[in-house]
Design a protein around this motif. Structure first.
Motif, short mmCIF file in Angstrom:
data_model
loop_
_atom_site.label_atom_id
_atom_site.label_comp_id
_atom_site.label_asym_id
_atom_site.label_seq_id
_atom_site.Cartn_x
_atom_site.Cartn_y
_atom_site.Cartn_z
N THR A 193 21.02 -8.86 -43.12
CA THR A 193 20.56 -7.87 -42.50
C THR A 193 21.17 -7.95 -40.67
OG1 THR A 193 18.37 -7.90 -43.65
CG2 THR A 193 18.36 -7.08 -41.30
N CYS A 217 22.67 -10.75 -36.52
CA CYS A 217 22.55 -10.50 -37.96
C CYS A 217 21.63 -12.05 -38.52
CB CYS A 217 23.76 -10.46 -38.77
SG CYS A 217 24.82 -11.70 -38.82
N GLU A 275 18.07 0.15 -34.55
CA GLU A 275 18.54 0.26 -35.82
C GLU A 275 18.73 -1.10 -36.54
OE1 GLU A 275 22.50 2.23 -38.22
OE2 GLU A 275 22.46 2.44 -35.99
N THR A 276 18.50 -0.91 -37.90
CA THR A 276 18.64 -2.12 -38.65
C THR A 276 19.39 -1.68 -40.05
OG1 THR A 276 16.37 -2.96 -38.30
CG2 THR A 276 17.23 -3.89 -40.22
N ARG A 277 20.21 -2.68 -40.45
CA ARG A 277 21.03 -2.43 -41.78
C ARG A 277 21.02 -3.31 -42.66
NH1 ARG A 277 26.67 -0.16 -38.69
NH2 ARG A 277 25.60 1.55 -37.53
N THR A 278 21.30 -3.39 -43.84
CA THR A 278 21.19 -4.26 -44.59
C THR A 278 22.48 -4.07 -45.43
OG1 THR A 278 18.82 -4.65 -44.55
CG2 THR A 278 19.97 -5.67 -46.61
N ALA A 279 23.45 -5.06 -45.81
CA ALA A 279 24.48 -4.79 -46.88
C ALA A 279 24.68 -6.33 -47.54
CB ALA A 279 25.66 -4.74 -45.98
#
Length: 191
Positions: free
Chosen positions: A6, A148, A168-172
């Protein structure tokens, strides 16, 4: 090994957003590395990020490091504990008055000693007054950074306590290779 990572993107949009931490302890000082040095920058990058899998710059050649360190407005602020480098913060000027805190962290042996909050406070203030040192740069209107789930568990909270807000939050999914260094098993747990 594959892991879920994240990433949180944070910002300040005014110098008044900065909530400084307490003053650093005795023997701690912050100093700008005014002479661009790819060797010193790479040392800081690997010493701070080696155990938390910073790998994006490991494959860069000397010329690419030189481009990073020579960019007008790019600054490296180093925390010293009684003369020894303890960590750093790298400022990367962007378009339209944005300044990114590109890298920030402490060498493992210096974590947990109360240096991170003061370094982040000091470095963020330097992002806000960057145009005073670089008159060709526009005044800072926004300070950005990201962290992260591979970083220190205290990182996100430190940023929020200093007045940064998540926008903003991103998960990969990522491949997590072996710990890259500065050498295997570096840090206080190795002893």
């Amino acid at each position: 090994m594959r892991i879920t990572v994240t990433t949180w993107f944070l910002e300040q949009t005014s110098p008044e957003d900065l909530r400084p931490s307490r003053e650093p302890g005795e023997g701690i000082r912050f100093e700008r590395a005014e002479v661009p040095s790819p060797e010193f920058s790479r040392f800081l990058y690997t010493a701070v990020g080696g155990d938390i899998h910073w790998t994006d710059r490991l494959g860069l050649g000397y010329g690419e490091w030189r481009e990073i360190t020579d960019r007008p407005g790019a600054e490296t602020w180093v925390a010293y504990d009684r003369g020894t480098p303890a960590g750093y913060l790298e400022l990367d000027p962007q378009d339209e008055g944005a300044v990114e805190i590109k890298y920030f962290g402490l060498i493992p042996a210096f974590r947990g000693r109360g240096i991170g909050g003061p370094l982040l406070s000091y470095g963020t203030a330097r992002a806000w007054d960057l145009a005073e040192r670089w008159p060709q740069r526009p005044p800072t209107k926004r300070v950005l950074l990201n962290t992260c789930s591979k970083d220190s568990p205290q990182a996100l909270g430190n940023y929020e306590r200093r007045g940064f807000r998540v926008y903003e939050t991103r998960t990969a999914e990522e491949d997590l290779g072996p710990t890259p260094g500065p050498w295997p098993n570096a840090g206080p747990t190795a002893f």
